[in-house]
Scaffold this motif. Structure first.
Motif, mmCIF file in Angstrom:
data_model
loop_
_atom_site.group_PDB
_atom_site.id
_atom_site.type_symbol
_atom_site.label_atom_id
_atom_site.label_comp_id
_atom_site.label_asym_id
_atom_site.label_seq_id
_atom_site.Cartn_x
_atom_site.Cartn_y
_atom_site.Cartn_z
ATOM 1 N N MET A 106 11.710 -23.579 -7.968
ATOM 2 C CA MET A 106 10.623 -22.585 -7.915
ATOM 3 C C MET A 106 10.250 -22.232 -6.482
ATOM 4 O O MET A 106 9.924 -21.095 -6.173
ATOM 5 N N THR A 107 10.280 -23.220 -5.586
ATOM 6 C CA THR A 107 9.878 -22.981 -4.192
ATOM 7 C C THR A 107 10.691 -21.888 -3.508
ATOM 8 O O THR A 107 10.114 -21.036 -2.812
ATOM 9 N N PRO A 108 12.026 -21.862 -3.633
ATOM 10 C CA PRO A 108 12.779 -20.786 -2.968
ATOM 11 C C PRO A 108 12.316 -19.397 -3.374
ATOM 12 O O PRO A 108 12.218 -18.498 -2.530
ATOM 13 N N PHE A 109 11.994 -19.218 -4.654
ATOM 14 C CA PHE A 109 11.581 -17.903 -5.115
ATOM 15 C C PHE A 109 10.181 -17.546 -4.618
ATOM 16 O O PHE A 109 9.909 -16.393 -4.274
ATOM 17 N N LEU A 110 9.276 -18.539 -4.565
ATOM 18 C CA LEU A 110 7.940 -18.276 -4.029
ATOM 19 C C LEU A 110 8.005 -17.896 -2.552
ATOM 20 O O LEU A 110 7.342 -16.951 -2.105
ATOM 21 N N LEU A 111 8.830 -18.630 -1.801
ATOM 22 C CA LEU A 111 8.986 -18.289 -0.381
ATOM 23 C C LEU A 111 9.624 -16.909 -0.225
ATOM 24 O O LEU A 111 9.260 -16.135 0.665
ATOM 25 N N GLY A 112 10.598 -16.611 -1.077
ATOM 26 C CA GLY A 112 11.223 -15.293 -1.021
ATOM 27 C C GLY A 112 10.238 -14.186 -1.323
ATOM 28 O O GLY A 112 10.227 -13.144 -0.647
ATOM 29 N N LEU A 113 9.380 -14.389 -2.327
ATOM 30 C CA LEU A 113 8.369 -13.390 -2.654
ATOM 31 C C LEU A 113 7.369 -13.221 -1.514
ATOM 32 O O LEU A 113 6.939 -12.100 -1.210
ATOM 33 N N ILE A 114 6.986 -14.338 -0.886
ATOM 34 C CA ILE A 114 6.075 -14.247 0.264
ATOM 35 C C ILE A 114 6.733 -13.452 1.395
ATOM 36 O O ILE A 114 6.097 -12.595 2.020
ATOM 37 N N GLY A 115 8.005 -13.740 1.662
ATOM 38 C CA GLY A 115 8.707 -13.021 2.714
ATOM 39 C C GLY A 115 8.772 -11.532 2.443
ATOM 40 O O GLY A 115 8.520 -10.705 3.341
ATOM 41 N N LEU A 116 9.087 -11.146 1.206
ATOM 42 C CA LEU A 116 9.153 -9.727 0.866
ATOM 43 C C LEU A 116 7.778 -9.072 0.932
ATOM 44 O O LEU A 116 7.648 -7.924 1.383
ATOM 45 N N ALA A 117 6.735 -9.802 0.505
ATOM 46 C CA ALA A 117 5.379 -9.244 0.569
ATOM 47 C C ALA A 117 4.940 -9.004 2.005
ATOM 48 O O ALA A 117 4.318 -7.979 2.318
ATOM 49 N N LEU A 118 5.271 -9.951 2.893
ATOM 50 C CA LEU A 118 4.896 -9.796 4.302
ATOM 51 C C LEU A 118 5.753 -8.770 5.017
ATOM 52 O O LEU A 118 5.381 -8.286 6.095
ATOM 53 N N ALA A 119 6.893 -8.423 4.464
ATOM 54 C CA ALA A 119 7.763 -7.426 5.084
ATOM 55 C C ALA A 119 7.416 -6.004 4.666
ATOM 56 O O ALA A 119 7.650 -5.066 5.427
ATOM 57 N N LEU A 120 6.828 -5.829 3.478
ATOM 58 C CA LEU A 120 6.629 -4.463 2.984
ATOM 59 C C LEU A 120 5.192 -4.145 2.574
ATOM 60 O O LEU A 120 4.504 -3.421 3.304
ATOM 61 N N PRO A 121 4.655 -4.667 1.472
ATOM 62 C CA PRO A 121 3.331 -4.185 1.034
ATOM 63 C C PRO A 121 2.171 -4.616 1.921
ATOM 64 O O PRO A 121 1.254 -3.829 2.160
ATOM 65 N N VAL A 122 2.188 -5.854 2.417
ATOM 66 C CA VAL A 122 1.064 -6.322 3.231
ATOM 67 C C VAL A 122 0.929 -5.504 4.530
ATOM 68 O O VAL A 122 -0.173 -5.025 4.848
ATOM 69 N N PRO A 123 1.998 -5.314 5.323
ATOM 70 C CA PRO A 123 1.845 -4.476 6.523
ATOM 71 C C PRO A 123 1.460 -3.036 6.199
ATOM 72 O O PRO A 123 0.700 -2.411 6.951
ATOM 73 N N ALA A 124 1.984 -2.493 5.102
ATOM 74 C CA ALA A 124 1.650 -1.116 4.748
ATOM 75 C C ALA A 124 0.156 -0.968 4.454
ATOM 76 O O ALA A 124 -0.470 0.033 4.843
ATOM 77 N N LEU A 125 -0.436 -1.969 3.793
ATOM 78 C CA LEU A 125 -1.873 -1.929 3.520
ATOM 79 C C LEU A 125 -2.690 -2.155 4.787
ATOM 80 O O LEU A 125 -3.696 -1.479 5.023
ATOM 81 N N LEU A 126 -2.263 -3.107 5.620
ATOM 82 C CA LEU A 126 -3.001 -3.422 6.836
ATOM 83 C C LEU A 126 -2.994 -2.250 7.817
ATOM 84 O O LEU A 126 -3.939 -2.070 8.582
ATOM 85 N N ALA A 127 -1.936 -1.457 7.794
ATOM 86 C CA ALA A 127 -1.845 -0.318 8.713
ATOM 87 C C ALA A 127 -2.943 0.707 8.473
ATOM 88 O O ALA A 127 -3.268 1.502 9.364
ATOM 89 N N ARG A 128 -3.526 0.703 7.275
ATOM 90 C CA ARG A 128 -4.612 1.647 6.974
ATOM 91 C C ARG A 128 -5.951 1.194 7.544
ATOM 92 O O ARG A 128 -6.897 1.984 7.599
ATOM 93 N N ALA A 129 -6.047 -0.073 7.919
ATOM 94 C CA ALA A 129 -7.311 -0.607 8.439
ATOM 95 C C ALA A 129 -7.550 -0.109 9.860
ATOM 96 O O ALA A 129 -6.618 -0.004 10.657
ATOM 97 N N ARG A 130 -8.804 0.171 10.177
ATOM 98 C CA ARG A 130 -9.165 0.653 11.508
ATOM 99 C C ARG A 130 -9.743 -0.454 12.383
ATOM 100 O O ARG A 130 -9.808 -0.317 13.601
#
Length: 295
Positions: A1-25
């Motif tokens: 289970m750990t490899p998949f959780l780490l993989g999901l965290i990596g993908l989240a930090l590579a795409l949706p999280v930065p895209a949302l943070l970029a909207r913050a002022r």
């Protein structure tokens, strides 16, 4: 289970999280801390994918008769982790080589066409009526380039602000900051990344250079220089004083020292969380368990 959780965290930090943070002022209030935050997000994404690959490799070695579909899934995670690191080093080498070559060519060109400034040996003045100002960074051999139109348009204090802005880029080696973001940005395949960290880092280094110019010449002189140079072009590999004019002017107008400190604190806290928490909560316990089974 750990490899998949780490993989999901990596993908989240590579795409949706930065895209949302970029909207913050609020990140614009403390550009130095914001750069640390953006670097942490990019680095944590790569580390998470690397941890997923390593955890997968350990699982494949230590697992007892795993099913074929589990082997296939873990092999896919491992392959993606290897791909990310291969792309990182490949892009680092090519970007570094191409950027240095381009800057060397441009430096020779401005030395040939530009007029040296009598009081500032690194400054070159181009016979161009359009207001332009940028720097070509290189340790021990940088160039600050301004056009004749810049000198004629700006007063002495605003011209000082422009030159101090470019000197700040050179002193702080903001070019290395942007190159590092470029390497991290290109590590992930295009469909799994966002341009937000690279774009935001370009904004942040301009704000940091503005802070250096403001301390020397004041807000008014810097604001006049930003308006005069707004939208001016900058060669590839150089850092120009005319970019991100609207954001920079807004920050000068709404500067709030207390808000800056709070924004910096928030950036540092988030940076620590994204770097430490996945490792502590996921990677280390799983690796210790896998190691105990191997021994």
């Amino acid at each position: 289970m750990t490899p998949f959780l780490l993989g999901l965290i990596g993908l989240a930090l590579a795409l949706p999280v930065p895209a949302l943070l970029a909207r913050a002022r609020w990140t614009l209030r403390s550009p130095g801390a914001a750069i640390v935050l953006w670097q942490s997000l990019a680095l944590a994404a790569i580390l998470a994918m690397s941890g997923a690959g390593l955890a997968t490799a350990l699982w494949l070695v230590s697992g007892d008769h795993p099913s074929e579909w589990k082997v296939a899934l873990h092999a896919a995670v491992l392959g993606f982790g290897v791909l990310v690191w291969a792309r990182f080093w490949w892009s680092a080498w090519h970007s570094w080589r191409d950027t240095l070559a381009g800057r060397d060519r441009h430096r020779r060109l401005v030395d040939l066409l530009g007029e040296p400034h009598g009081l500032a040996p690194a400054v070159r003045i181009l016979a161009e009526e359009t207001p332009v100002a940028y720097c070509i960074p290189k340790r021990g051999d940088n160039r600050l380039v301004v056009s004749r139109g810049t000198i004629e348009t700006l007063g002495d204090s605003s011209l000082d602000a422009v030159l101090e802005h470019e000197r700040a880029h050179v002193r702080a080696r903001h070019d290395l900051v942007l190159e590092g973001f470029t390497f991290l940005h290109r590590a992930f395949p295009r469909v799994l990344r966002t341009d937000a960290p690279l774009r935001q880092s370009q904004v942040m280094v301009e704000l940091l250079a503005d802070d250096a110019a403001r301390r020397r010449t004041g807000d008014a002189a810097l604001a006049r220089a930003i308006v005069a140079l707004a939208g001016s072009s900058t060669p590839a590999g150089a850092l120009g004083a005319g970019s991100e004019a609207a954001v920079r002017l807004e920050r000068i107008r709404r500067r709030d020292p207390r808000g800056d400190r709070l924004a910096a604190l928030a950036c540092y806290l988030i940076s620590a969380v994204v770097l430490v928490v996945p490792t502590v909560l996921l990677a280390i316990p799983w690796m210790l368990h896998a190691w105990s089974e191997l021994t």
